[in-house]
Design an enzyme around this catalytic site. Structure first.
Site, short mmCIF file in Angstrom:
data_model
loop_
_atom_site.label_atom_id
_atom_site.label_comp_id
_atom_site.label_asym_id
_atom_site.label_seq_id
_atom_site.Cartn_x
_atom_site.Cartn_y
_atom_site.Cartn_z
N SER A 19 48.10 44.80 42.65
CA SER A 19 47.92 43.98 43.84
C SER A 19 47.15 44.76 44.91
O SER A 19 46.04 45.22 44.66
CB SER A 19 49.30 43.52 44.34
OG SER A 19 49.20 42.55 45.34
N ASP A 46 46.25 43.04 38.26
CA ASP A 46 46.14 41.89 39.17
C ASP A 46 45.76 42.35 40.58
O ASP A 46 46.47 42.05 41.56
CB ASP A 46 47.44 41.10 39.18
CG ASP A 46 47.19 39.59 39.15
OD1 ASP A 46 46.06 39.18 38.85
OD2 ASP A 46 48.14 38.82 39.43
N HIS A 52 51.95 36.91 39.33
CA HIS A 52 51.48 38.14 39.96
C HIS A 52 52.53 39.26 39.97
O HIS A 52 52.18 40.44 40.00
CB HIS A 52 51.07 37.80 41.40
CG HIS A 52 50.45 38.92 42.16
ND1 HIS A 52 49.25 39.50 41.81
CD2 HIS A 52 50.87 39.59 43.27
CE1 HIS A 52 48.95 40.46 42.66
NE2 HIS A 52 49.92 40.54 43.56
#
Length: 318
Positions: free
Chosen positions: A138, A167, A244
């Protein structure tokens, strides 16, 4: 690179592992009592390490926005069980308005590794820092790319051999990037001097979990955009029907841990996505750090029978 037989990267590996906390209050394994105490790392670290005698490549994992490094312990142990030392710093407790402090801290920790890490590992374990991979999830994925690209005035003398974005996210949307922005929206613009890159995406990351929260990996700043700007060699896997935060531990404690189950659009359970992320990382690192591409080739050829999720998208740049 050559193919050879190896263990299924999506299952636990053959190495027994331990999970260590390294910080200001931790003691060290290898320093005699008469020697000065080694300098503690700039940030508290969570370290997953094989416990068998040997020399192992090192993987640094940067946590996502407002998450704790401990939320990744199962993922870390999975990767470590295949013969890697995995280090996850706690970069912050309260995130700042931009990622400059995280970029600076990551570089400081990388610089610390050469002199400091060896003292905090079991005596029979040696880190091989000539095989250092940098990964991040992230916002941590954005930070990892920024460090590898040597952007914004911070770079380490220690060479990074491979880069992994789990991600990765560069903000709330195109034009709403978290400063300093990493994405340039110019294809193949990331000049990483042929450093191999793996980008893993979540199929549900672009979907809002409810009316209250936006998508956790919005279009325009997510894995697709990062991969588009990579030069080869670069790999891009997207897991269908998983979200996610689905690579985190099954049980994440505290308020933030509980919120992590509701903040993003999630799959039915975390274990398959966690195994997919861990196995993909292992296959990629075995290929580019250890010269064994057998698992990566099977994933590429869609002949790997152990893949725990449906791969929605798959791309390779040579």
């Amino acid at each position: 690179m050559s193919s050879s037989s190896s263990a299924n990267s999506f299952e636990d590996g053959k190495f027994k592992t331990d999970l260590l906390t390294v910080g200001l209050s931790s003691c060290c394994w290898k320093t005699p009592s008469s020697s000065p105490t080694p300098q503690s790392p700039p940030k508290r670290l969570l370290v997953a390490t094989p416990v068998e005698e040997g020399e192992y490549p090192v993987v640094m994992l940067l946590h996502g926005y407002l998450l704790y490094n401990s939320f990744y312990s199962q993922l870390m142990l999975h990767v470590s069980s295949h013969g890697f030392i995995v280090i996850a710093p706690q970069l912050y407790s309260i995130a700042g308005p931009d990622t400059m402090d995280e970029i600076k801290s990551t570089v400081e920790i990388i610089d610390w590794l050469s002199a400091g890490l060896n003292h905090f590992l079991p005596p029979q374990v040696t880190p091989n820092l000539s095989k250092l991979a940098l990964s991040g999830h992230s916002r941590g994925g954005k930070t990892a790319f920024a460090v590898a690209l040597k952007k914004f005035g911070y770079s380490s003398d220690l060479k990074i051999s491979a880069l992994i974005g789990i991600d990765p996210v560069d903000g709330m949307g195109k034009g709403k990037q978290t400063p300093p922005p990493v994405l340039t929206y110019e294809p193949n613009s990331f000049d990483l001097d042929k450093m191999p890159v793996l980008v893993i995406g979540s199929g549900l990351g672009e979907i809002s979990p409810n009316l209250l929260f936006p998508p956790c990996a919005p279009p325009g700043v997510n894995h697709r955009d990062f991969f588009q700007e990579c030069q080869g060699p670069a790999w891009h896997f997207v897991a269908k029907d998983y979200g996610h935060l689905d690579m985190l531990d099954d049980d994440t404690e505290g308020i933030r841990g509980k919120i992590s189950h509701y903040l993003c659009k999630n799959g039915e359970e975390r274990r398959p996505m966690r195994r997919f992320v861990g196995g993909s990382i292992v296959a990629f690192l075995m290929a580019y750090l250890e010269g064994d591409d057998s698992e990566l080739v099977k994933i590429k050829d869609k002949s790997h029978e152990g893949v725990p999720v449906e791969i929605q998208e798959f791309e390779v740049k040579n």
